[in-house]
Design an enzyme around this catalytic site. Structure first.
Site, PDB file in Angstrom:
ATOM      1  N   ARG A   1      11.853  -5.580   5.014  1.00 48.94           N
ATOM      2  CA  ARG A   1      11.632  -4.141   4.783  1.00 48.94           C
ATOM      3  C   ARG A   1      12.532  -3.273   5.670  1.00 48.94           C
ATOM      4  O   ARG A   1      12.780  -3.583   6.820  1.00 48.94           O
ATOM      5  CB  ARG A   1      10.166  -3.812   5.086  1.00 48.94           C
TER       6      ARG A   1
ATOM      7  N   ARG B   1      -9.972   0.650   8.562  1.00 45.32           N
ATOM      8  CA  ARG B   1      -9.602  -0.722   8.910  1.00 45.32           C
ATOM      9  C   ARG B   1     -10.725  -1.450   9.629  1.00 45.32           C
ATOM     10  O   ARG B   1     -10.575  -2.616   9.966  1.00 45.32           O
ATOM     11  CB  ARG B   1      -8.389  -0.678   9.854  1.00 45.32           C
TER      12      ARG B   1
ATOM     13  N   LYS C   1       0.837  -1.216   0.000  1.00 44.00           N
ATOM     14  CA  LYS C   1       0.000   0.000   0.000  1.00 44.00           C
ATOM     15  C   LYS C   1       0.868   1.261   0.000  1.00 44.00           C
ATOM     16  O   LYS C   1       0.682   2.169  -0.805  1.00 44.00           O
ATOM     17  CB  LYS C   1      -0.944   0.018   1.230  1.00 44.00           C
TER      18      LYS C   1
ATOM     19  N   ARG D   1      -0.961  -8.688  13.525  1.00 40.08           N
ATOM     20  CA  ARG D   1      -1.429  -7.741  12.500  1.00 40.08           C
ATOM     21  C   ARG D   1      -2.271  -8.468  11.449  1.00 40.08           C
ATOM     22  O   ARG D   1      -3.289  -7.954  10.990  1.00 40.08           O
ATOM     23  CB  ARG D   1      -0.227  -7.053  11.825  1.00 40.08           C
TER      24      ARG D   1
ATOM     25  N   ARG E   1      11.121  -1.159  11.307  1.00 35.75           N
ATOM     26  CA  ARG E   1      10.002  -0.856  12.202  1.00 35.75           C
ATOM     27  C   ARG E   1       9.942  -1.855  13.352  1.00 35.75           C
ATOM     28  O   ARG E   1      10.225  -3.034  13.178  1.00 35.75           O
ATOM     29  CB  ARG E   1       8.692  -0.927  11.402  1.00 35.75           C
TER      30      ARG E   1
HETATM   31  P1  AP5 Z   1       4.825  -1.637   1.892  1.00 36.00           P
HETATM   32  O1  AP5 Z   1       4.433  -0.829   0.704  1.00 36.00           O
HETATM   33  O2  AP5 Z   1       5.608  -0.978   2.968  1.00 36.00           O
HETATM   34  O3  AP5 Z   1       3.536  -2.401   2.481  1.00 36.00           O
HETATM   35  P2  AP5 Z   1       2.241  -1.829   3.212  1.00 36.00           P
HETATM   36  O4  AP5 Z   1       1.064  -2.520   2.597  1.00 36.00           O
HETATM   37  O5  AP5 Z   1       2.237  -0.341   3.213  1.00 36.00           O
HETATM   38  O6  AP5 Z   1       2.501  -2.465   4.635  1.00 36.00           O
HETATM   39  P3  AP5 Z   1       2.441  -1.865   6.104  1.00 36.00           P
HETATM   40  O7  AP5 Z   1       3.198  -2.841   6.950  1.00 36.00           O
HETATM   41  O8  AP5 Z   1       2.904  -0.441   6.157  1.00 36.00           O
HETATM   42  O9  AP5 Z   1       0.930  -1.962   6.385  1.00 36.00           O
HETATM   43  P4  AP5 Z   1       0.278  -2.075   7.744  1.00 36.00           P
HETATM   44  O10 AP5 Z   1      -1.139  -1.935   7.300  1.00 36.00           O
HETATM   45  O11 AP5 Z   1       0.613  -3.263   8.535  1.00 36.00           O
HETATM   46  O12 AP5 Z   1       0.933  -0.881   8.573  1.00 36.00           O
HETATM   47  P5  AP5 Z   1       0.445   0.584   8.954  1.00 36.00           P
HETATM   48  O13 AP5 Z   1       1.637   1.456   8.947  1.00 36.00           O
HETATM   49  O14 AP5 Z   1      -0.754   0.995   8.174  1.00 36.00           O
HETATM   50  O15 AP5 Z   1       5.635  -2.919   1.369  1.00 36.00           O
HETATM   51  C1  AP5 Z   1       6.233  -3.838   2.270  1.00 36.00           C
HETATM   52  C2  AP5 Z   1       7.607  -4.274   1.733  1.00 36.00           C
HETATM   53  O16 AP5 Z   1       7.439  -5.016   0.532  1.00 36.00           O
HETATM   54  C3  AP5 Z   1       8.542  -3.086   1.373  1.00 36.00           C
HETATM   55  O17 AP5 Z   1       9.861  -3.424   1.738  1.00 36.00           O
HETATM   56  C4  AP5 Z   1       8.415  -2.966  -0.165  1.00 36.00           C
HETATM   57  O18 AP5 Z   1       9.618  -2.490  -0.749  1.00 36.00           O
HETATM   58  C5  AP5 Z   1       8.107  -4.399  -0.568  1.00 36.00           C
HETATM   59  N1  AP5 Z   1       7.157  -4.464  -1.684  1.00 36.00           N
HETATM   60  C6  AP5 Z   1       6.056  -3.691  -1.891  1.00 36.00           C
HETATM   61  N2  AP5 Z   1       5.419  -4.079  -3.016  1.00 36.00           N
HETATM   62  C7  AP5 Z   1       6.136  -5.139  -3.531  1.00 36.00           C
HETATM   63  C8  AP5 Z   1       5.981  -5.990  -4.685  1.00 36.00           C
HETATM   64  N3  AP5 Z   1       4.955  -5.816  -5.548  1.00 36.00           N
HETATM   65  N4  AP5 Z   1       6.893  -6.967  -4.874  1.00 36.00           N
HETATM   66  C9  AP5 Z   1       7.927  -7.152  -3.995  1.00 36.00           C
HETATM   67  N5  AP5 Z   1       8.136  -6.376  -2.896  1.00 36.00           N
HETATM   68  C10 AP5 Z   1       7.235  -5.390  -2.663  1.00 36.00           C
HETATM   69  O19 AP5 Z   1      -0.067   0.359  10.463  1.00 36.00           O
HETATM   70  C11 AP5 Z   1       0.832   0.071  11.517  1.00 36.00           C
HETATM   71  C12 AP5 Z   1       0.064  -0.019  12.833  1.00 36.00           C
HETATM   72  O20 AP5 Z   1      -0.571   1.250  13.127  1.00 36.00           O
HETATM   73  C13 AP5 Z   1      -1.096  -1.040  12.878  1.00 36.00           C
HETATM   74  O21 AP5 Z   1      -0.648  -2.328  13.194  1.00 36.00           O
HETATM   75  C14 AP5 Z   1      -1.981  -0.430  13.987  1.00 36.00           C
HETATM   76  O22 AP5 Z   1      -1.452  -0.687  15.279  1.00 36.00           O
HETATM   77  C15 AP5 Z   1      -1.873   1.069  13.724  1.00 36.00           C
HETATM   78  N6  AP5 Z   1      -2.890   1.570  12.773  1.00 36.00           N
HETATM   79  C16 AP5 Z   1      -2.636   2.172  11.569  1.00 36.00           C
HETATM   80  N7  AP5 Z   1      -3.789   2.514  10.968  1.00 36.00           N
HETATM   81  C17 AP5 Z   1      -4.786   2.123  11.795  1.00 36.00           C
HETATM   82  C18 AP5 Z   1      -6.214   2.179  11.693  1.00 36.00           C
HETATM   83  N8  AP5 Z   1      -6.814   2.724  10.620  1.00 36.00           N
HETATM   84  N9  AP5 Z   1      -6.950   1.680  12.725  1.00 36.00           N
HETATM   85  C19 AP5 Z   1      -6.351   1.156  13.827  1.00 36.00           C
HETATM   86  N10 AP5 Z   1      -5.004   1.064  13.965  1.00 36.00           N
HETATM   87  C20 AP5 Z   1      -4.220   1.540  12.968  1.00 36.00           C
END
Ligand code: AP5
Length: 217
Positions: free
Chosen positions: A127, A88, A13, A173, A162
């Site tokens: 990552r 979410r 994402k 997660r 992270r």
């Molecule tokens: P990346 O693009 O970083 O993946 P992502 O989908 O953004 O993953 P996140 O881990 O950031 O999502 P998340 O939803 O767990 O975390 P968030 O920060 O929202 O890609 C991952 C890796 O793969 C990278 O190294 C990239 O280079 C590689 N990659 C990407 N695409 C690729 C491809 N096509 N092929 C190969 N490699 C690829 O949330 C973190 C925490 O915050 C949550 O756990 C929760 O505690 C809290 N939180 C955030 N939002 C909310 C909400 N709305 N409600 C409640 N709690 C929340």
């Protein structure tokens, strides 16, 4: 054009949102990034959510809805908003509808990024980001051109991982995703707003699929 990128942790994402920001002048609203920024600056909110995030659990709806409301009211975007990691839960999805109509906007599409669990583990554990500019990398799939040096800002030796990018937190997660977030897929499908892309493809190919989906809006 206002869109949601939805998918499990590591689906790509954030990676695809960065491309859309650069190519289409859109504004990325990532609740994960907002919460991490609150932690880094040591605010009361940041301290409150630190443990929850490190365990991989969801922060309360009230907190994240408040963060999105603040951003929607204060930001202007010519290209539109990309909601990354929000909503979410169903309560967050309803709140987003209300907030968008409050600012005279609407949701145009929801892009679901599908990836299997095995690939997610590999992506999350490999990552890392630049601690100075935040540019994202992967040990295997998106390595810096010069080892140890950020392609984007040139800083050397500033890479970091992270706290929640470990196998234990990832399990929590993933469970939160399947329990609380995956019902949104049916919700947006029923509203005829859902489009699917195969997140297992290369970063470039996924980007191409997203552009194709958005061109139909
Ligand atoms: P990346 O693009 O970083 O993946 P992502 O989908 O953004 O993953 P996140 O881990 O950031 O999502 P998340 O939803 O767990 O975390 P968030 O920060 O929202 O890609 C991952 C890796 O793969 C990278 O190294 C990239 O280079 C590689 N990659 C990407 N695409 C690729 C491809 N096509 N092929 C190969 N490699 C690829 O949330 C973190 C925490 O915050 C949550 O756990 C929760 O505690 C809290 N939180 C955030 N939002 C909310 C909400 N709305 N409600 C409640 N709690 C929340």
């Amino acid at each position: 054009m206002n869109i949601i990128l939805i998918g499990p942790p590591g689906a790509g994402k954030g990676t695809q949102a960065a491309t859309l920001v650069a190519d289409l002048d859109m504004v990325q609203l990532s609740t994960g990034d907002m919460l991490r920024a609150a932690r880094t600056s040591g605010t009361e909110l940041g301290q409150m959510v630190a443990g929850v995030m490190d365990r991989g659990e969801l922060v309360t709806d009230e907190i994240v809805i408040g963060l999105i409301e603040e951003q929607l009211i204060s930001s202007t975007s010519l290209g539109g908003f990309i909601f990354d990691g929000f909503p979410r839960t169903l309560a967050q999805a309803d709140a987003l509808n209300d907030l968008l109509s409050k600012v005279g906007q609407k949701l145009d599409a929801v892009i679901q990024m599908t990836v299997d669990d095995e690939a997610l583990v590999k992506r999350i554990t490999g990552r890392f980001t630049c601690g100075v500019c935040g540019h994202g990398y992967h040990e295997e799939f998106k390595a810096p051109i010069i080892k140890g040096k950020c392609d984007s800002c040139g800083e050397v030796g500033a890479f970091k991982k992270r706290a929640d990018d470990n196998e234990d937190a990832l399990k929590t997660r993933l469970m939160a995703y399947y329990k609380d977030t995956s019902p949104l897929i049916g919700y947006y499908y029923a509203k005829e707003q859902l489009q699917q892309v195969n997140g297992l493809n290369s970063i470039e190919k996924v980007g191409g699929e997203i552009s194709k989906a958005l061109s139909k809006i």
